[in-house]
Enzyme design. Structure first.
Site, PDB file in Angstrom:
ATOM      1  N   TYR A  58      40.743  40.816  56.247  1.00 43.19           N
ATOM      2  CA  TYR A  58      39.417  40.431  55.553  1.00 43.19           C
ATOM      3  C   TYR A  58      38.279  40.332  56.539  1.00 43.19           C
ATOM      4  CZ  TYR A  58      42.255  38.942  51.414  1.00 43.19           C
ATOM      5  OH  TYR A  58      42.979  39.105  50.439  1.00 43.19           O
ATOM      6  N   HIS A 118      51.199  40.587  53.512  1.00 41.44           N
ATOM      7  CA  HIS A 118      50.003  41.379  52.502  1.00 41.44           C
ATOM      8  C   HIS A 118      50.271  42.402  51.909  1.00 41.44           C
ATOM      9  CE1 HIS A 118      45.242  41.358  52.521  1.00 41.44           C
ATOM     10  NE2 HIS A 118      45.765  41.855  51.408  1.00 41.44           N
TER      11      HIS A 118
HETATM   12  N1  LIG Z   1      46.841  42.184  47.653  1.00 42.07           N
HETATM   13  C1  LIG Z   1      46.161  40.932  48.118  1.00 42.07           C
HETATM   14  O1  LIG Z   1      46.695  40.215  48.675  1.00 42.07           O
HETATM   15  C2  LIG Z   1      44.748  40.497  47.290  1.00 42.07           C
HETATM   16  C3  LIG Z   1      44.130  41.737  46.748  1.00 42.07           C
HETATM   17  C4  LIG Z   1      43.212  41.248  45.819  1.00 42.07           C
HETATM   18  C5  LIG Z   1      42.461  40.013  45.811  1.00 42.07           C
HETATM   19  N2  LIG Z   1      43.197  39.001  46.678  1.00 42.07           N
HETATM   20  C6  LIG Z   1      42.637  37.764  46.985  1.00 42.07           C
HETATM   21  O2  LIG Z   1      42.195  37.303  45.828  1.00 42.07           O
HETATM   22  C7  LIG Z   1      40.893  36.832  45.841  1.00 42.07           C
HETATM   23  C8  LIG Z   1      40.017  36.963  44.709  1.00 42.07           C
HETATM   24  O3  LIG Z   1      39.970  38.314  44.018  1.00 42.07           O
HETATM   25  P1  LIG Z   1      38.697  38.975  43.956  1.00 42.07           P
HETATM   26  O4  LIG Z   1      37.960  38.797  45.385  1.00 42.07           O
HETATM   27  O5  LIG Z   1      38.793  40.495  43.242  1.00 42.07           O
HETATM   28  O6  LIG Z   1      38.026  38.095  42.945  1.00 42.07           O
HETATM   29  P2  LIG Z   1      37.535  37.726  41.246  1.00 42.07           P
HETATM   30  O7  LIG Z   1      37.197  36.330  41.154  1.00 42.07           O
HETATM   31  O8  LIG Z   1      38.710  38.609  40.453  1.00 42.07           O
HETATM   32  O9  LIG Z   1      36.400  38.851  41.013  1.00 42.07           O
HETATM   33  C9  LIG Z   1      35.319  38.902  42.017  1.00 42.07           C
HETATM   34  C10 LIG Z   1      34.203  39.463  41.745  1.00 42.07           C
HETATM   35  O10 LIG Z   1      33.686  39.350  40.797  1.00 42.07           O
HETATM   36  C11 LIG Z   1      32.003  38.748  41.104  1.00 42.07           C
HETATM   37  N3  LIG Z   1      31.866  37.411  40.300  1.00 42.07           N
HETATM   38  C12 LIG Z   1      32.576  36.463  40.564  1.00 42.07           C
HETATM   39  N4  LIG Z   1      32.051  35.553  39.675  1.00 42.07           N
HETATM   40  C13 LIG Z   1      30.987  35.968  38.894  1.00 42.07           C
HETATM   41  C14 LIG Z   1      30.300  35.396  37.979  1.00 42.07           C
HETATM   42  N5  LIG Z   1      30.529  34.081  37.584  1.00 42.07           N
HETATM   43  N6  LIG Z   1      29.391  36.393  37.030  1.00 42.07           N
HETATM   44  C15 LIG Z   1      29.412  37.740  37.564  1.00 42.07           C
HETATM   45  N7  LIG Z   1      30.144  38.168  38.513  1.00 42.07           N
HETATM   46  C16 LIG Z   1      31.023  37.358  39.453  1.00 42.07           C
HETATM   47  C17 LIG Z   1      32.070  38.720  42.480  1.00 42.07           C
HETATM   48  O11 LIG Z   1      30.691  39.118  42.887  1.00 42.07           O
HETATM   49  P3  LIG Z   1      29.764  38.093  43.675  1.00 42.07           P
HETATM   50  O12 LIG Z   1      30.035  37.740  45.123  1.00 42.07           O
HETATM   51  O13 LIG Z   1      28.379  38.445  43.285  1.00 42.07           O
HETATM   52  O14 LIG Z   1      30.177  36.600  42.764  1.00 42.07           O
HETATM   53  C18 LIG Z   1      33.053  39.568  42.927  1.00 42.07           C
HETATM   54  O15 LIG Z   1      32.745  40.971  42.944  1.00 42.07           O
HETATM   55  C19 LIG Z   1      40.282  37.396  47.051  1.00 42.07           C
HETATM   56  O16 LIG Z   1      39.247  37.050  47.655  1.00 42.07           O
HETATM   57  C20 LIG Z   1      41.578  37.382  47.790  1.00 42.07           C
HETATM   58  O17 LIG Z   1      41.528  36.107  48.541  1.00 42.07           O
HETATM   59  C21 LIG Z   1      44.212  39.310  47.439  1.00 42.07           C
END
Ligand SMILES: NC(=O)c1ccc[n+]([C@@H]2O[C@H](COP(=O)([O-])OP(=O)(O)OC[C@H]3O[C@@H](n4cnc5c(N)ncnc54)[C@H](OP(=O)(O)O)[C@@H]3O)[C@@H](O)[C@H]2O)c1
Length: 321
Positions: A58, A118
């Protein structure tokens, strides 16, 4: 904030965890500055978040290190990850140890609370278990790692094949999986076993693009209707899940998404990714809100419980999964 025990790690963690990857990467993925990213982390901690999930790939470990520098290290649970493969080749033990050493440097810390492999694909699981896990156990004995975990590659493993094996192998204390309103198979395949074996779970893909980007959900719903997978009326209108938003129910689609997963038995921590102070506050508020009304949860189970793999997009060009 509400707190829970992260499975057999015994760690006391907030039910809302700050994801430092995804498309936002604390805002660094969407054009914000390092100072703003640090302010997101500190804002989350001020609101009671004590678990931060980052990864070597990341490129946010150094920002996490800077943000938590003035804090009591023992008050923060850092989860980070080593990549599992490069190109077609699985990482060797030496590459994983080098990644750990680099994470310790970037995070400017002496130990990692939860060190994860990962995005382990089903065909890589034997390598993870037989070749890499023993090395992680040795690093744990040295005190560089406190607990061991792994994450699935949700976009390429819709049926949780890898985790269905891992959840029964005692070496893994924590696992990260995709779970959302339209990708619910973990209710049968993973969570009952995670509870039975006392494995901590971290959720990803709860909102991602499908529940945050205008028009995305309506397009996806029309596709699913055309494939005969959901009732035809869901193709009508631009807000197919607006039945969830009412007095006593959810206040928005993202509110519904976070509250739906948070109260699923077997879920320890809901990760959320954001670069926005507003989203930070509203998401934490959602994650600590009461469950959605039972009738709404039942409706989501009935409408979408059979689906697999919805909303599991790979990161955008600059995002890091
Ligand atoms: N294979 C893996 O290990 C893997 C894969 C995927 C994710 N992850 C982990 O999981 C975490 C979470 O996943 P994710 O980043 O996809 O998070 P998520 O919480 O599912 O989605 C985040 C997305 O939604 C938007 N968002 C968040 N809150 C919002 C709201 N209240 N209203 C409108 N839009 C909103 C964010 O943009 P804004 O910046 O505009 O809020 C971002 O684009 C990652 O950061 C990572 O740590 C791990």
């Amino acid at each position: 904030m509400d707190y829970t025990t992260l499975g057999k790690t015994g760690l006391k963690v907030s039910v809302a965890g700050l994801g430092c990857g995804g498309n936002s990467r604390l805002g660094l993925g969407t054009g914000r500055s390092e100072d703003e990213a640090i302010a997101i982390i500190r804002g989350a901690v001020d609101l009671g978040v004590n678990i931060l999930d980052t990864a070597a790939n990341y490129k946010t470990e150094d920002v996490v290190g800077k943000a938590i520098k003035p804090m009591d290290r023992e008050s923060i649970v850092i989860a980070t990850k080593s990549s599992f493969r490069k190109g077609g080749e699985f990482f060797t033990p030496e590459q994983v140890v080098a990644s750990l050493e680099n994470s310790l440097r970037e995070l400017d810390t002496d130990y990692i609370d939860v060190f994860q492999l990962h995005a382990v694909p089903p065909k890589g699981y034997d390598h993870a278990l037989n070749v890499l896990a023993p090395v992680l156990e040795r690093e744990k004995e040295k005190g560089k790692i406190r607990h061991i975990g792994l994450t699935e590659t949700s976009p390429n493993d819709h049926g949780h094949e890898m985790l269905q094996r891992a959840v029964h192998d005692p070496v893994w204390e924590v696992m990260m999986l995709g779970f959302n309103m339209m990708h619910q198979k973990a209710r049968q395949k993973i969570f009952p076993h995670a509870i039975e074996n006392n494995v901590g779970t971290l959720l990803m893909f709860v909102v991602r693009n499908i529940f945050s980007r205008d028009g995305y959900l309506a397009d996806k719903m029309r596709e699913l209707v055309a494939e005969g997978k959901v009732p035809a009326e869901l193709a009508e209108g631009e807000n197919p899940l607006d039945f969830l938003i009412h007095d006593g129910g959810a206040t928005s689609l993202t509110d519904a998404a976070y509250r739906f997963v948070r109260h699923q038995p077997g879920v320890s921590v809901v990760l959320f990714g954001t670069g926005s102070q507003d989203h930070l506050r509203t998401n934490i508020q959602s994650i600590i809100s009461p469950p959605l009304p039972e009738a709404d949860v039942e409706k989501l189970h009935t409408l979408f419980g059979h689906l697999e793999g919805v909303g599991l997009d790979l990161p955008d060009r600059h995002g890091k999964s």
